[in-house]
Structure formats: C-alpha cells, structure tokens
Design an enzyme around this catalytic site. Structure first.
Site, mmCIF file in Angstrom:
data_model
loop_
_atom_site.group_PDB
_atom_site.id
_atom_site.type_symbol
_atom_site.label_atom_id
_atom_site.label_comp_id
_atom_site.label_asym_id
_atom_site.label_seq_id
_atom_site.Cartn_x
_atom_site.Cartn_y
_atom_site.Cartn_z
ATOM 1 N N MET A 1 0.797 -1.225 0.000
ATOM 2 C CA MET A 1 0.000 0.000 0.000
ATOM 3 C C MET A 1 0.833 1.280 0.000
ATOM 4 O O MET A 1 0.392 2.309 0.518
ATOM 5 C CB MET A 1 -0.946 0.003 1.210
ATOM 6 N N HIS B 1 -3.833 -5.889 -9.484
ATOM 7 C CA HIS B 1 -4.855 -4.891 -9.154
ATOM 8 C C HIS B 1 -6.228 -5.527 -9.393
ATOM 9 O O HIS B 1 -6.441 -6.155 -10.440
ATOM 10 C CB HIS B 1 -4.669 -3.652 -10.036
ATOM 11 N N ASP C 1 -1.159 2.297 -11.025
ATOM 12 C CA ASP C 1 -2.078 1.360 -11.705
ATOM 13 C C ASP C 1 -2.170 1.611 -13.216
ATOM 14 O O ASP C 1 -3.238 1.442 -13.814
ATOM 15 C CB ASP C 1 -3.494 1.446 -11.087
ATOM 16 N N GLU D 1 -7.475 -13.846 -8.757
ATOM 17 C CA GLU D 1 -6.151 -13.260 -8.514
ATOM 18 C C GLU D 1 -5.143 -14.340 -8.143
ATOM 19 O O GLU D 1 -3.993 -14.327 -8.583
ATOM 20 C CB GLU D 1 -6.215 -12.230 -7.375
HETATM 21 C C1 GRF Z 1 -5.675 -7.723 -3.655
HETATM 22 O O1 GRF Z 1 -7.024 -7.579 -3.992
HETATM 23 C C2 GRF Z 1 -4.783 -7.095 -4.693
HETATM 24 O O2 GRF Z 1 -5.308 -7.185 -5.977
HETATM 25 C C3 GRF Z 1 -4.742 -5.646 -4.258
HETATM 26 O O3 GRF Z 1 -4.720 -5.700 -2.844
HETATM 27 C C4 GRF Z 1 -5.315 -6.906 -2.405
HETATM 28 C C5 GRF Z 1 -4.308 -7.604 -1.552
HETATM 29 O O4 GRF Z 1 -4.827 -8.758 -0.949
HETATM 30 N N1 GRF Z 1 -3.619 -4.968 -4.835
HETATM 31 P P1 GRF Z 1 -3.857 -9.770 -0.233
HETATM 32 O O5 GRF Z 1 -3.061 -8.988 0.812
HETATM 33 O O6 GRF Z 1 -2.954 -10.369 -1.262
HETATM 34 O O7 GRF Z 1 -4.727 -10.794 0.411
#
Ligand code: GRF
Length: 202
Positions: free
Chosen positions: A92, A111, A147, A176
């Site tokens: 973040m 993302h 992004d 993901e």
């Molecule tokens: C995921 O949805 C990713 O796409 C976004 O942040 C979230 C992270 O989730 N960038 P995690 O920490 O991998 O569970």
C-alpha cells in the site's frame, strides 16, 4: 534449473503472497520467493513467510523522512538478496519514479479491476457504482503512474445481481490467486517482457 529470485512486497493479509509461495513450492516453477518485505510490522501475510521459512524484512515507511529514502532502503534490501523480480501484492505504498525506473520491467503488480478501469482504492465499489457487468483483475508491469503500467494478463468474473463490494471482491480474489502465479511464471521464463514501454510476448 536456476529459478528467478523473486521478492514479494506486502502491507496486509497476504493471500496473494500465499498463492505465489504455493506455486513456487513446485520445483518446476521458474521462480522462487527469496524475500518478503512488509512496510507494516504486524501484516498478517508475514505469517505465510514464516511458515514457509522464507526470509522476510519489515521496512516501515514511518522510519524514513521521505519516500525516496524509504524506496532506497527497499532497493538496498532487494540488491542484498540478489532479487531479479519484484511482485507487489497488496503493497500500500506508492513507489517513487526513481524506484520504478530503476526496476523498470522487473516489478509486477496485481490490481483487482480490469485496468484501465477503476484505479486506486475502493475498486470493487467503483465497479459496482459504474454498473459494469464484467469485473476482474489485472497483473501489470509497474511504471511511475499508479495502476497504469503495461498489462501482462487479465482475468474476468461476472458481476452478479445483489453483489456487494465484499462478494465481488471475494470472486475476484479467487481469480487473482491463479492469475498472479501465471503472470510471474511468464515473466520468469522470459515469455513476456517490457520493451520500450510496451509488453512483448515471446
Ligand atoms: C488484492 O485484492 C490485490 O489485488 C490488491 O490488494 C489486495 C491484496 O490482498 N492490490 P492480499 O493482501 O494479497 O490478500
């Protein structure tokens, strides 16, 4: 086979980190997770690194006066571990232009939207508010603009009647967890690279 030394940068629960660790458990997978870095000391995802016996470091942005100094510390840790590819997985912090350029073509991000739609935060709510019927996730190379990097792979899911941000997020997250290891494998094997700011498939 030499496996590509990969670092994963996290800030939170780390389920994408876990999916990458699990993929790398297969000795035939072309990359290995050599280092996990979190900017948050109590990030849940660090437990996945601990359980898997993977080296990890906490580098808190709060310990640095500027973004550049924080990024320099991340860069030093990556160099020290001879990292070749970096995967951002729920990291973040916005990386500086300096870092993005220095690691150009070697940093991936996941993302939870079909970019270029819905950048930034509250992505699932943005998708619901826009009324889209198809949502998904994107793995892209990282460039200085948030992004916005060239797209490596995407996966889509339907938006279903009655979806809330949480239900849509859960459906996308499942995708993901398959997409990120697939993208990392492609980059590690040299099947996809960044050339002059564009994604090129071998
Ligand atoms: C995921 O949805 C990713 O796409 C976004 O942040 C979230 C992270 O989730 N960038 P995690 O920490 O991998 O569970």
């Amino acid at each position: 086979m030499t496996r590509v030394r990969t670092a994963v940068l996290i800030s939170g629960r780390g389920t994408n980190l876990k999916s990458l660790i699990d993929a790398c458990a297969d000795p035939k997978f072309p990359a290995e997770i050599s280092l996990v870095i979190s900017n948050v000391a109590n990030a849940g995802g660090l437990d996945y690194a601990r359980e898997a016996g993977i080296a990890f470091k906490v580098i808190s942005h709060k310990d640095f006066a500027s973004r550049e100094e924080f990024d320099a510390a991340i860069d030093a840790a990556l160099q020290q571990s001879n990292i070749q590819i970096v995967c951002l997985a729920g990291f973040m912090r916005i990386l500086s232009d300096w870092f993005a350029r220095r690691w150009d073509g070697r940093v991936l991000n996941i993302h939870p939207s079909l970019l270029p739609a819905f950048k930034g935060l509250n992505v699932h709510q943005q998708a619901l508010d826009a009324g889209v019927q198809v949502a998904g996730c994107t793995v892209h190379f990282v460039v200085p603009e948030l992004d916005s990097g060239p797209i490596i792979v995407q996966a889509s899911v339907p938006v279903l009647p009655g979806d809330k941000a949480e239900t849509l997020a859960a459906r996308i997250l499942e995708k993901e967890h398959k997409l990120y290891p697939a993208a990392l494998a492609m980059v590690a094997e040299g099947k996809v690279k960044l050339e002059n700011g564009r994604v090129v498939f071998a």
